[in-house]
Design a protein around this motif. Structure first.
Motif, PDB file in Angstrom:
ATOM      1  N   ALA A 218      24.754  47.299  30.607  1.00  0.00           N
ATOM      2  CA  ALA A 218      25.904  47.165  31.509  1.00  0.00           C
ATOM      3  C   ALA A 218      26.145  45.690  31.802  1.00  0.00           C
ATOM      4  CB  ALA A 218      25.656  47.924  32.809  1.00  0.00           C
ATOM      5  N   HIS A 219      27.378  45.241  31.603  1.00  0.00           N
ATOM      6  CA  HIS A 219      27.779  43.874  31.935  1.00  0.00           C
ATOM      7  C   HIS A 219      28.505  43.886  33.280  1.00  0.00           C
ATOM      8  CE1 HIS A 219      27.048  41.670  28.111  1.00  0.00           C
ATOM      9  NE2 HIS A 219      27.217  42.859  27.559  1.00  0.00           N
ATOM     10  N   TYR A 220      27.923  43.218  34.268  1.00  0.00           N
ATOM     11  CA  TYR A 220      28.569  43.091  35.574  1.00  0.00           C
ATOM     12  C   TYR A 220      29.463  41.859  35.618  1.00  0.00           C
ATOM     13  CZ  TYR A 220      25.048  46.568  36.608  1.00  0.00           C
ATOM     14  OH  TYR A 220      24.277  47.706  36.565  1.00  0.00           O
ATOM     15  N   TYR A 221      29.077  40.852  34.850  1.00  0.00           N
ATOM     16  CA  TYR A 221      29.892  39.653  34.668  1.00  0.00           C
ATOM     17  C   TYR A 221      29.818  39.254  33.205  1.00  0.00           C
ATOM     18  CZ  TYR A 221      29.376  39.101  39.757  1.00  0.00           C
ATOM     19  OH  TYR A 221      29.379  39.292  41.116  1.00  0.00           O
ATOM     20  N   THR A 222      30.884  38.698  32.690  1.00  0.00           N
ATOM     21  CA  THR A 222      30.871  38.114  31.350  1.00  0.00           C
ATOM     22  C   THR A 222      31.480  36.715  31.410  1.00  0.00           C
ATOM     23  OG1 THR A 222      32.975  39.193  30.823  1.00  0.00           O
ATOM     24  CG2 THR A 222      30.953  40.301  30.102  1.00  0.00           C
ATOM     25  N   ARG A 223      31.064  35.883  30.462  1.00  0.00           N
ATOM     26  CA  ARG A 223      31.552  34.497  30.410  1.00  0.00           C
ATOM     27  C   ARG A 223      31.207  33.932  29.037  1.00  0.00           C
ATOM     28  NH1 ARG A 223      28.942  30.751  34.828  1.00  0.00           N
ATOM     29  NH2 ARG A 223      27.220  30.787  33.314  1.00  0.00           N
ATOM     30  N   GLY A 224      32.090  33.123  28.497  1.00  0.00           N
ATOM     31  CA  GLY A 224      31.803  32.416  27.258  1.00  0.00           C
ATOM     32  C   GLY A 224      31.007  31.154  27.527  1.00  0.00           C
TER      33      GLY A 224
ATOM     34  N   HIS B  25      28.415  26.383  23.862  1.00  0.00           N
ATOM     35  CA  HIS B  25      27.473  26.541  22.755  1.00  0.00           C
ATOM     36  C   HIS B  25      27.927  27.601  21.753  1.00  0.00           C
ATOM     37  CE1 HIS B  25      24.426  23.944  24.412  1.00  0.00           C
ATOM     38  NE2 HIS B  25      24.367  24.636  25.532  1.00  0.00           N
ATOM     39  N   SER B  26      28.766  28.535  22.199  1.00  0.00           N
ATOM     40  CA  SER B  26      29.199  29.623  21.327  1.00  0.00           C
ATOM     41  C   SER B  26      30.672  29.533  20.960  1.00  0.00           C
ATOM     42  CB  SER B  26      28.906  30.982  21.988  1.00  0.00           C
ATOM     43  OG  SER B  26      27.543  31.307  21.890  1.00  0.00           O
ATOM     44  N   SER B  27      31.294  28.401  21.219  1.00  0.00           N
ATOM     45  CA  SER B  27      32.689  28.216  20.839  1.00  0.00           C
ATOM     46  C   SER B  27      32.802  28.083  19.317  1.00  0.00           C
ATOM     47  CB  SER B  27      33.261  26.984  21.525  1.00  0.00           C
ATOM     48  OG  SER B  27      33.371  27.192  22.924  1.00  0.00           O
ATOM     49  N   THR B  28      34.021  28.128  18.840  1.00  0.00           N
ATOM     50  CA  THR B  28      34.445  28.025  17.421  1.00  0.00           C
ATOM     51  C   THR B  28      34.446  29.367  16.706  1.00  0.00           C
ATOM     52  OG1 THR B  28      32.356  27.622  16.218  1.00  0.00           O
ATOM     53  CG2 THR B  28      33.425  25.706  17.236  1.00  0.00           C
ATOM     54  N   THR B  29      33.880  30.421  17.295  1.00  0.00           N
ATOM     55  CA  THR B  29      33.906  31.717  16.620  1.00  0.00           C
ATOM     56  C   THR B  29      35.274  32.371  16.821  1.00  0.00           C
ATOM     57  OG1 THR B  29      33.141  32.967  18.525  1.00  0.00           O
ATOM     58  CG2 THR B  29      31.456  32.004  17.109  1.00  0.00           C
ATOM     59  N   PRO B  30      35.634  33.299  15.937  1.00  0.00           N
ATOM     60  CA  PRO B  30      36.917  33.999  16.106  1.00  0.00           C
ATOM     61  C   PRO B  30      36.968  34.865  17.363  1.00  0.00           C
ATOM     62  CG  PRO B  30      36.079  34.255  13.862  1.00  0.00           C
ATOM     63  CD  PRO B  30      34.968  33.656  14.661  1.00  0.00           C
ATOM     64  N   ASP B  31      35.804  35.239  17.898  1.00  0.00           N
ATOM     65  CA  ASP B  31      35.738  36.096  19.075  1.00  0.00           C
ATOM     66  C   ASP B  31      36.041  35.276  20.323  1.00  0.00           C
ATOM     67  OD1 ASP B  31      35.080  37.806  21.177  1.00  0.00           O
ATOM     68  OD2 ASP B  31      33.354  38.659  20.126  1.00  0.00           O
ATOM     69  N   LYS B  32      37.157  35.555  20.951  1.00  0.00           N
ATOM     70  CA  LYS B  32      37.600  34.782  22.117  1.00  0.00           C
ATOM     71  C   LYS B  32      36.687  34.975  23.327  1.00  0.00           C
ATOM     72  CE  LYS B  32      41.152  33.106  19.995  1.00  0.00           C
ATOM     73  NZ  LYS B  32      41.134  31.681  19.566  1.00  0.00           N
ATOM     74  N   ASP B  33      35.892  36.051  23.349  1.00  0.00           N
ATOM     75  CA  ASP B  33      34.972  36.267  24.461  1.00  0.00           C
ATOM     76  C   ASP B  33      33.840  35.241  24.473  1.00  0.00           C
ATOM     77  OD1 ASP B  33      36.389  38.490  25.274  1.00  0.00           O
ATOM     78  OD2 ASP B  33      35.096  39.913  24.206  1.00  0.00           O
ATOM     79  N   CYS B  34      33.606  34.592  23.345  1.00  0.00           N
ATOM     80  CA  CYS B  34      32.452  33.702  23.216  1.00  0.00           C
ATOM     81  C   CYS B  34      32.739  32.273  23.649  1.00  0.00           C
ATOM     82  CB  CYS B  34      31.962  33.682  21.760  1.00  0.00           C
ATOM     83  SG  CYS B  34      31.593  35.313  21.068  1.00  0.00           S
ATOM     84  N   GLU B  35      33.970  31.843  23.528  1.00  0.00           N
ATOM     85  CA  GLU B  35      34.273  30.425  23.707  1.00  0.00           C
ATOM     86  C   GLU B  35      34.285  30.005  25.169  1.00  0.00           C
ATOM     87  OE1 GLU B  35      39.141  30.620  23.470  1.00  0.00           O
ATOM     88  OE2 GLU B  35      37.997  30.314  21.623  1.00  0.00           O
ATOM     89  N   ILE B  36      34.263  28.710  25.388  1.00  0.00           N
ATOM     90  CA  ILE B  36      34.157  28.156  26.742  1.00  0.00           C
ATOM     91  C   ILE B  36      35.355  28.530  27.608  1.00  0.00           C
ATOM     92  CG2 ILE B  36      35.216  25.947  26.130  1.00  0.00           C
ATOM     93  CD1 ILE B  36      33.184  24.627  28.048  1.00  0.00           C
ATOM     94  N   PHE B  37      36.478  28.836  26.986  1.00  0.00           N
ATOM     95  CA  PHE B  37      37.684  29.181  27.756  1.00  0.00           C
ATOM     96  C   PHE B  37      37.648  30.619  28.262  1.00  0.00           C
ATOM     97  CE2 PHE B  37      38.982  25.844  24.724  1.00  0.00           C
ATOM     98  CZ  PHE B  37      39.299  24.861  25.654  1.00  0.00           C
ATOM     99  N   ALA B  38      36.652  31.379  27.854  1.00  0.00           N
ATOM    100  CA  ALA B  38      36.467  32.729  28.404  1.00  0.00           C
ATOM    101  C   ALA B  38      35.744  32.585  29.739  1.00  0.00           C
ATOM    102  CB  ALA B  38      35.667  33.594  27.435  1.00  0.00           C
ATOM    103  N   VAL B  39      36.507  32.461  30.796  1.00  0.00           N
ATOM    104  CA  VAL B  39      35.947  32.143  32.112  1.00  0.00           C
ATOM    105  C   VAL B  39      35.245  33.365  32.710  1.00  0.00           C
ATOM    106  CG1 VAL B  39      37.652  30.352  32.541  1.00  0.00           C
ATOM    107  CG2 VAL B  39      38.140  32.719  33.229  1.00  0.00           C
ATOM    108  N   LEU B  40      34.503  33.096  33.776  1.00  0.00           N
ATOM    109  CA  LEU B  40      33.744  34.136  34.447  1.00  0.00           C
ATOM    110  C   LEU B  40      34.654  35.293  34.848  1.00  0.00           C
ATOM    111  CD1 LEU B  40      31.012  34.983  35.760  1.00  0.00           C
ATOM    112  CD2 LEU B  40      31.847  33.902  37.847  1.00  0.00           C
ATOM    113  N   LYS B  41      34.221  36.492  34.490  1.00  0.00           N
ATOM    114  CA  LYS B  41      34.997  37.689  34.803  1.00  0.00           C
ATOM    115  C   LYS B  41      34.071  38.766  35.333  1.00  0.00           C
ATOM    116  CE  LYS B  41      38.418  40.875  32.832  1.00  0.00           C
ATOM    117  NZ  LYS B  41      39.184  41.247  31.608  1.00  0.00           N
ATOM    118  N   ALA B  42      34.400  39.311  36.500  1.00  0.00           N
ATOM    119  CA  ALA B  42      33.621  40.398  37.083  1.00  0.00           C
ATOM    120  C   ALA B  42      34.132  41.738  36.556  1.00  0.00           C
ATOM    121  CB  ALA B  42      33.712  40.362  38.599  1.00  0.00           C
TER     122      ALA B  42
END
Length: 503
Positions: A400-406, A409-426
């Motif tokens: 279970a993910h209560y918060y997610t954030r990119g 270190h994981s930027s440049t991948t096609p997955d937008k959830d990984c990059e630094i611009f994927a800000v903290l989300k509850a």
């Protein structure tokens, strides 16, 4: 006598072997750096050249569900050596630097300190990254290790653009930390070389490790060797024996050189006749640094990498090898770096530290390929806090993910959830995944019309609350700040620093 009683009797005889006149077991703990779940041939990479790690996997027990405790270096190392989440010891947020005032508190008990009262010889070789401090107060020799050779922090924490990483004179990729002192190579608490010679570094490590094994075996002294490698952290490097020898470019060459040292360690164990009385355990500190693209490692089927609490950031390759004791195979049981200290303590017959431990011993997994005592895994971000608590929790096969954030270190991948611009989300309700069906965390489970999953989330919520209530955050060692005068310098009185720190 029932099966459980027979197993307990067997483990007791194994773990107290010295009581019956047998030699206590030796331990070799290998900790890779920024190595992804999909980076090894034995974990599915098609072009990695790692014959010695593949040999460990073929002759040992390979884990599919093994976790570190943090997606970055220092906190992960603290948890490995203490069996405690890094939040307890204060190794957060982020990592320690050359001039950090803090470090792993000296009242924390490491694996080496657990084994020392039993007469074990202890040595560390490679990347420490748990603090240097005033007069080297946080070095391995202050934490239970008889000997140490290595770089006391990450080898990118110093100017590297003019240093040679590959022969004949290929400069290091990237800029690294331009304003810091050049990276030192230490023996115990003395700087032997500054800046370090990357082309010969692994040879020095290999010689140190094999000499330690040989010397200990000749003395009939049980030993613990901790080898936290710099490979395959950026910037990659390799000497003439590995450069250009792999199909994966600089990353693959660095991985091959690392694998060569593991081969030399295995040879030393064989030649000294102690390999059948030695547990070799291999794993990694966190996932791959995907921002380096092809030079940053591979998470295989897992989502994201270093810096994130997705699977790619914290699920690691892990292999346990002990000929004659551990049968070859694969285990899907849940286990963690936290479990290594209590496991080694059990096998050696040592006393556990009288503190709150988060690890559980896993001898039943290793010896019987049985069930794990671990039901849960907690996921803290790089900057844990009491305000947010856990970012994610795994219970059985569910996460279970209560918060997610990119993360950068994981930027440049096609997955937008990984990059630094994927800000903290509850997430309320949390994102729920079945990791057996979906290890890539692509398909959150729908809760609609599924009372069993809703009940599961309620149980996970109670487990989370109970765990967080038990967590006492130690004083943050990293928040103590940085004093540039603490950066290791082989000519401490020289000027101008940092350029004069050379020897």
């Amino acid at each position: 006598m029932d099966l459980a009683s027979l197993l307990l009797l067997f483990l007791s005889s194994l773990c107290c072997s010295c009581c019956f006149g047998a030699a206590p077991p030796n331990f070799v703990l290998v900790f890779a750096d920024d190595l992804g779940f999909g980076d090894l041939g034995c974990y599915g990479h098609p072009t990695s050249l790692t014959p010695n790690l593949d040999r460990l996997a073929a002759g040992g027990l390979r884990f599919t569900d093994f976790y570190c405790t943090s997606p970055v270096c220092s906190p992960s190392r603290a948890a490995l050596l203490t069996g405690r989440y890094q939040t307890r010891s204060g190794i957060y947020p982020g990592v320690l630097y050359p001039g950090s005032i803090g470090g792993l508190p000296l009242n924390e008990t490491t694996i080496a300190e657990v084994l020392k009262p039993l007469g074990y010889a202890t040595a560390a070789v490679g990347k420490w990254h748990l603090g240097f401090g005033a007069n080297g107060k946080f070095l391995p020799t202050k934490q239970g290790f008889d000997q140490y050779m290595g770089i006391p922090y990450s080898h990118d924490m110093g100017p590297c653009q003019n240093l040679t990483c590959f022969p004949p004179d290929v400069k290091c990729f990237g800029l690294c930390d331009v304003g810091a002192v050049t990276v030192p190579l230490m023996y115990n608490d003395v700087i032997k070389q500054q800046p370090v010679d990357f082309l010969d570094l692994e040879n020095k490590y290999s010689d140190f490790a094999t000499n330690f094994i040989t010397t200990s075996a000749k003395k009939n002294q049980p030993f613990f060797l901790y080898y936290p490698s710099h490979h395959t952290h950026y910037p990659q490097y390799a000497g003439p024996g590995a450069a250009g020898k792999s199909l994966r470019g600089p990353f693959g060459d660095a991985l091959l050189e690392f694998d060569n040292t593991i081969g030399n360690i295995l040879t030393a164990l064989e030649k000294t006749g102690v390999i059948n009385n030695t547990l070799v355990f291999f794993t990694s500190d966190n996932g791959p640094e995907l921002m380096r693209m092809s030079r940053g490692g591979n998470a295989g089927p897992l989502k994201c990498g270093k810096g994130t609490t997705y699977e790619g950031g914290m699920r690691e390759p892990a292999i346990a090898y002990w000929p004659g004791t551990i049968k070859p195979g694969v285990t899907h049981e849940l286990a963690s770096t936290l479990d290594i200290l209590p496991t080694i303590s059990t096998l050696a017959g040592a006393k556990l530290p009288q503190v709150m431990l988060d690890g559980v011993e896993m001898t039943e997994i290793l010896v019987q390929q049985g069930k794990s005592k671990r039901e849960t895994m907690m996921f803290y971000p790089t900057d844990p806090s009491e305000r947010f608590g856990l970012f994610a929790l795994r219970l059985g096969k569910y996460k279970a993910h209560y918060y997610t954030r990119g993360a950068s270190h994981s930027s440049t991948t096609p997955d937008k959830d990984c990059e630094i611009f994927a800000v903290l989300k509850a997430h309320d309700p949390p994102l729920l995944f079945d990791l057996e069906l979906d290890p890539s965390e692509n398909y959150p489970l729908s809760l609609e019309g599924k009372p069993d999953l809703q009940a599961l989330l309620e149980r996970m919520k109670r487990v989370k609350q109970q765990f967080e209530a038990s967590m006492v955050f130690g004083q943050s060692q990293i928040s103590k700040g940085i004093d540039r005068n603490l950066e290791p310098c082989c000519n401490p009185q020289c000027t101008p620093k940092p350029s004069c720190c050379r020897c």
